[in-house]
Design a protein around this motif. Structure first.
Motif, PDB file in Angstrom:
ATOM      1  N   ILE A 165       0.827  -1.213   0.000  1.00  0.00           N
ATOM      2  CA  ILE A 165       0.000   0.000   0.000  1.00  0.00           C
ATOM      3  C   ILE A 165       0.861   1.263   0.000  1.00  0.00           C
ATOM      4  O   ILE A 165       0.636   2.180  -0.797  1.00  0.00           O
ATOM      5  N   VAL A 166       1.859   1.338   0.898  1.00  0.00           N
ATOM      6  CA  VAL A 166       2.665   2.564   0.961  1.00  0.00           C
ATOM      7  C   VAL A 166       3.503   2.747  -0.302  1.00  0.00           C
ATOM      8  O   VAL A 166       3.669   3.872  -0.783  1.00  0.00           O
ATOM      9  N   VAL A 167       4.016   1.650  -0.857  1.00  0.00           N
ATOM     10  CA  VAL A 167       4.815   1.747  -2.082  1.00  0.00           C
ATOM     11  C   VAL A 167       3.943   2.186  -3.253  1.00  0.00           C
ATOM     12  O   VAL A 167       4.333   3.053  -4.054  1.00  0.00           O
ATOM     13  N   THR A 168       2.751   1.601  -3.361  1.00  0.00           N
ATOM     14  CA  THR A 168       1.839   1.961  -4.455  1.00  0.00           C
ATOM     15  C   THR A 168       1.382   3.404  -4.340  1.00  0.00           C
ATOM     16  O   THR A 168       1.337   4.140  -5.330  1.00  0.00           O
ATOM     17  N   ALA A 169       1.061   3.841  -3.131  1.00  0.00           N
ATOM     18  CA  ALA A 169       0.639   5.226  -2.917  1.00  0.00           C
ATOM     19  C   ALA A 169       1.750   6.185  -3.329  1.00  0.00           C
ATOM     20  O   ALA A 169       1.502   7.196  -4.002  1.00  0.00           O
ATOM     21  N   GLY A 170       2.980   5.893  -2.935  1.00  0.00           N
ATOM     22  CA  GLY A 170       4.102   6.742  -3.306  1.00  0.00           C
ATOM     23  C   GLY A 170       4.316   6.787  -4.805  1.00  0.00           C
ATOM     24  O   GLY A 170       4.616   7.851  -5.371  1.00  0.00           O
ATOM     25  N   PHE A 171       4.162   5.637  -5.456  1.00  0.00           N
ATOM     26  CA  PHE A 171       4.318   5.559  -6.912  1.00  0.00           C
ATOM     27  C   PHE A 171       3.297   6.446  -7.622  1.00  0.00           C
ATOM     28  O   PHE A 171       3.626   7.199  -8.544  1.00  0.00           O
ATOM     29  N   ILE A 172       2.040   6.366  -7.186  1.00  0.00           N
ATOM     30  CA  ILE A 172       0.990   7.168  -7.828  1.00  0.00           C
ATOM     31  C   ILE A 172       1.214   8.661  -7.565  1.00  0.00           C
ATOM     32  O   ILE A 172       1.130   9.479  -8.490  1.00  0.00           O
ATOM     33  N   LEU A 173       1.491   9.019  -6.329  1.00  0.00           N
ATOM     34  CA  LEU A 173       1.691  10.428  -5.994  1.00  0.00           C
ATOM     35  C   LEU A 173       2.865  11.017  -6.768  1.00  0.00           C
ATOM     36  O   LEU A 173       2.788  12.149  -7.270  1.00  0.00           O
ATOM     37  N   ASN A 174       3.950  10.266  -6.881  1.00  0.00           N
ATOM     38  CA  ASN A 174       5.098  10.739  -7.641  1.00  0.00           C
ATOM     39  C   ASN A 174       4.742  10.938  -9.112  1.00  0.00           C
ATOM     40  O   ASN A 174       5.170  11.910  -9.743  1.00  0.00           O
ATOM     41  N   GLY A 175       3.927  10.020  -9.652  1.00  0.00           N
ATOM     42  CA  GLY A 175       3.471  10.154 -11.030  1.00  0.00           C
ATOM     43  C   GLY A 175       2.566  11.344 -11.249  1.00  0.00           C
ATOM     44  O   GLY A 175       2.448  11.868 -12.366  1.00  0.00           O
ATOM     45  N   GLU A 176       1.917  11.803 -10.162  1.00  0.00           N
ATOM     46  CA  GLU A 176       1.035  12.972 -10.239  1.00  0.00           C
ATOM     47  C   GLU A 176       1.797  14.276 -10.013  1.00  0.00           C
ATOM     48  O   GLU A 176       1.181  15.336  -9.917  1.00  0.00           O
ATOM     49  N   GLY A 177       3.117  14.188  -9.920  1.00  0.00           N
ATOM     50  CA  GLY A 177       3.928  15.394  -9.781  1.00  0.00           C
ATOM     51  C   GLY A 177       4.274  15.780  -8.361  1.00  0.00           C
ATOM     52  O   GLY A 177       4.867  16.841  -8.133  1.00  0.00           O
ATOM     53  N   VAL A 178       3.908  14.961  -7.385  1.00  0.00           N
ATOM     54  CA  VAL A 178       4.267  15.240  -5.996  1.00  0.00           C
ATOM     55  C   VAL A 178       5.775  15.018  -5.838  1.00  0.00           C
ATOM     56  O   VAL A 178       6.297  13.992  -6.301  1.00  0.00           O
ATOM     57  N   PRO A 179       6.492  15.952  -5.224  1.00  0.00           N
ATOM     58  CA  PRO A 179       7.941  15.774  -5.032  1.00  0.00           C
ATOM     59  C   PRO A 179       8.263  14.424  -4.401  1.00  0.00           C
ATOM     60  O   PRO A 179       7.546  13.946  -3.525  1.00  0.00           O
ATOM     61  N   SER A 180       9.344  13.821  -4.848  1.00  0.00           N
ATOM     62  CA  SER A 180       9.681  12.458  -4.446  1.00  0.00           C
ATOM     63  C   SER A 180       9.801  12.297  -2.940  1.00  0.00           C
ATOM     64  O   SER A 180       9.322  11.303  -2.376  1.00  0.00           O
ATOM     65  N   ASP A 181      10.442  13.272  -2.270  1.00  0.00           N
ATOM     66  CA  ASP A 181      10.626  13.118  -0.823  1.00  0.00           C
ATOM     67  C   ASP A 181       9.298  13.140  -0.077  1.00  0.00           C
ATOM     68  O   ASP A 181       9.142  12.478   0.956  1.00  0.00           O
ATOM     69  N   LEU A 182       8.318  13.876  -0.610  1.00  0.00           N
ATOM     70  CA  LEU A 182       6.993  13.915   0.013  1.00  0.00           C
ATOM     71  C   LEU A 182       6.176  12.684  -0.365  1.00  0.00           C
ATOM     72  O   LEU A 182       5.484  12.099   0.483  1.00  0.00           O
ATOM     73  N   ALA A 183       6.254  12.271  -1.630  1.00  0.00           N
ATOM     74  CA  ALA A 183       5.498  11.104  -2.099  1.00  0.00           C
ATOM     75  C   ALA A 183       5.929   9.829  -1.384  1.00  0.00           C
ATOM     76  O   ALA A 183       5.112   8.950  -1.107  1.00  0.00           O
ATOM     77  N   THR A 184       7.220   9.739  -1.075  1.00  0.00           N
ATOM     78  CA  THR A 184       7.743   8.514  -0.451  1.00  0.00           C
ATOM     79  C   THR A 184       7.821   8.609   1.076  1.00  0.00           C
ATOM     80  O   THR A 184       8.265   7.655   1.726  1.00  0.00           O
ATOM     81  N   ALA A 185       7.387   9.738   1.636  1.00  0.00           N
ATOM     82  CA  ALA A 185       7.467   9.903   3.099  1.00  0.00           C
ATOM     83  C   ALA A 185       6.738   8.797   3.863  1.00  0.00           C
ATOM     84  O   ALA A 185       7.261   8.290   4.870  1.00  0.00           O
ATOM     85  N   PRO A 186       5.527   8.369   3.432  1.00  0.00           N
ATOM     86  CA  PRO A 186       4.880   7.257   4.141  1.00  0.00           C
ATOM     87  C   PRO A 186       5.700   5.963   4.077  1.00  0.00           C
ATOM     88  O   PRO A 186       5.771   5.225   5.063  1.00  0.00           O
ATOM     89  N   SER A 187       6.323   5.703   2.922  1.00  0.00           N
ATOM     90  CA  SER A 187       7.154   4.498   2.800  1.00  0.00           C
ATOM     91  C   SER A 187       8.358   4.572   3.718  1.00  0.00           C
ATOM     92  O   SER A 187       8.730   3.584   4.365  1.00  0.00           O
ATOM     93  N   VAL A 188       8.988   5.750   3.774  1.00  0.00           N
ATOM     94  CA  VAL A 188      10.154   5.917   4.659  1.00  0.00           C
ATOM     95  C   VAL A 188       9.744   5.674   6.108  1.00  0.00           C
ATOM     96  O   VAL A 188      10.440   4.972   6.858  1.00  0.00           O
ATOM     97  N   ALA A 189       8.618   6.239   6.497  1.00  0.00           N
ATOM     98  CA  ALA A 189       8.138   6.040   7.868  1.00  0.00           C
ATOM     99  C   ALA A 189       7.825   4.569   8.127  1.00  0.00           C
ATOM    100  O   ALA A 189       8.168   4.018   9.187  1.00  0.00           O
ATOM    101  N   TYR A 190       7.199   3.932   7.159  1.00  0.00           N
ATOM    102  CA  TYR A 190       6.808   2.524   7.319  1.00  0.00           C
ATOM    103  C   TYR A 190       8.036   1.622   7.481  1.00  0.00           C
ATOM    104  O   TYR A 190       8.107   0.804   8.409  1.00  0.00           O
ATOM    105  N   PHE A 191       8.994   1.771   6.577  1.00  0.00           N
ATOM    106  CA  PHE A 191      10.137   0.866   6.583  1.00  0.00           C
ATOM    107  C   PHE A 191      11.172   1.227   7.657  1.00  0.00           C
ATOM    108  O   PHE A 191      12.154   0.505   7.833  1.00  0.00           O
ATOM    109  N   SER A 192      10.930   2.325   8.371  1.00  0.00           N
ATOM    110  CA  SER A 192      11.773   2.678   9.508  1.00  0.00           C
ATOM    111  C   SER A 192      11.360   1.946  10.773  1.00  0.00           C
ATOM    112  O   SER A 192      12.110   1.944  11.759  1.00  0.00           O
ATOM    113  N   VAL A 193      10.189   1.339  10.760  1.00  0.00           N
ATOM    114  CA  VAL A 193       9.694   0.604  11.915  1.00  0.00           C
ATOM    115  C   VAL A 193      10.385  -0.742  11.984  1.00  0.00           C
ATOM    116  O   VAL A 193      10.439  -1.481  11.003  1.00  0.00           O
TER     117      VAL A 193
END
Length: 251
Positions: free
Chosen positions: A222-250
């Motif tokens: 879910i977090v990877v897919t969300a980041g992929f879509i957001l990045n494709g919509e023009g959201v800056p990479s660091d913001l689009a992948t922030a949920p993934s970074v938080a998730y995989f930091s656990v």
């Protein structure tokens, strides 16, 4: 002394049931993802759907983890069903070409408007108040697709799964299984009140994905897919992948 304590801690960790271990991870990862500040994501229908679906999925995760921890995983079928459906919808949206995402979510908005209008009519027929204001849905400017296949996929989850090139069969099967226990079905009645000779005994339905193994893997998707879509919509990479970074930091 500290070495002995460390060994005992590791031994106790190994003795914990798998569903408890995974429930603890699911709860902590959900807290981490939901704590991410996404207020800077540019507003658009696609971005709203992605962020909203992702957050809704992790809210369900917390509930599912809590019920599993206290031995009530069998009662989490409605929550798991919602979780699996949110994952399938994100995979469906992420799998389609980027230029189809806007009309896809707009078609879902139009379908929601039609559904709520029907519900409003039923409520009025029964002289009941309806809390969902149709005016708020009318305020959205949306442009539904004219593609009949995409229109059906926007309305029908099975059609969406069949139209997704990714292999979503396992998650779809879990959604179907939990659907059985999330509604007032005969199967549900039989599980909670099974016959025992001439009497009805006590019982519960099965706990689908009891150890939360599939659930834990799906949260990562879910977090990877969300980041992929957001990045494709023009959201800056660091913001689009922030949920993934938080998730995989656990850990």
């Amino acid at each position: 002394m500290s070495g002995s304590r460390s060994k005992n801690d590791r031994r106790r960790a190994r003795q914990r049931p798998l569903h408890i271990i995974n429930a603890d991870y699911v709860r902590r990862s959900a807290d981490a993802v939901l704590a991410v500040d996404l207020t800077a994501v540019p507003p658009s229908h696609v971005n709203q759907f992605v962020v909203g679906w992702m957050r809704a999925a992790f809210e369900q995760s917390r509930i599912i983890a809590n019920l599993a921890t206290y031995g009530h995983g069998y009662a989490a079928a409605p929550n798991r069903r919602a979780f699996w459906e949110l994952a399938l919808r994100l995979l469906w949206l992420g799998n389609m070409p980027q230029d189809q995402r806007d009309p896809a979510v707009d078609t879902m908005l139009a379908h929601s408007r039609a559904t709520e209008s029907t519900t409003d009519t039923h409520m009025r027929d029964m002289d009941l108040d309806y809390l969902v204001g149709l005016g708020s849905l009318d305020e959205f400017e949306h442009h539904p697709t004219s593609d009949p296949k995409l229109r059906e996929q926007a309305k029908n989850l099975t059609a969406a799964v069949q139209g997704t090139e990714l292999n979503t069969g396992v998650v779809y099967r879990l959604w179907r299984e939990d659907s059985t226990w999330a509604h007032a079905t005969g199967y549900l009645a039989g599980m909670y009140a099974p016959e025992n000779g001439t009497l009805m005994g006590e019982g519960t339905p099965p706990s689908i994905d009891h150890d939360l193994e599939a659930h834990r893997l799906t949260t990562a998707v879910i977090v990877v897919t969300a980041g992929f879509i957001l990045n494709g919509e023009g959201v800056p990479s660091d913001l689009a992948t922030a949920p993934s970074v938080a998730y995989f930091s656990v850990k």
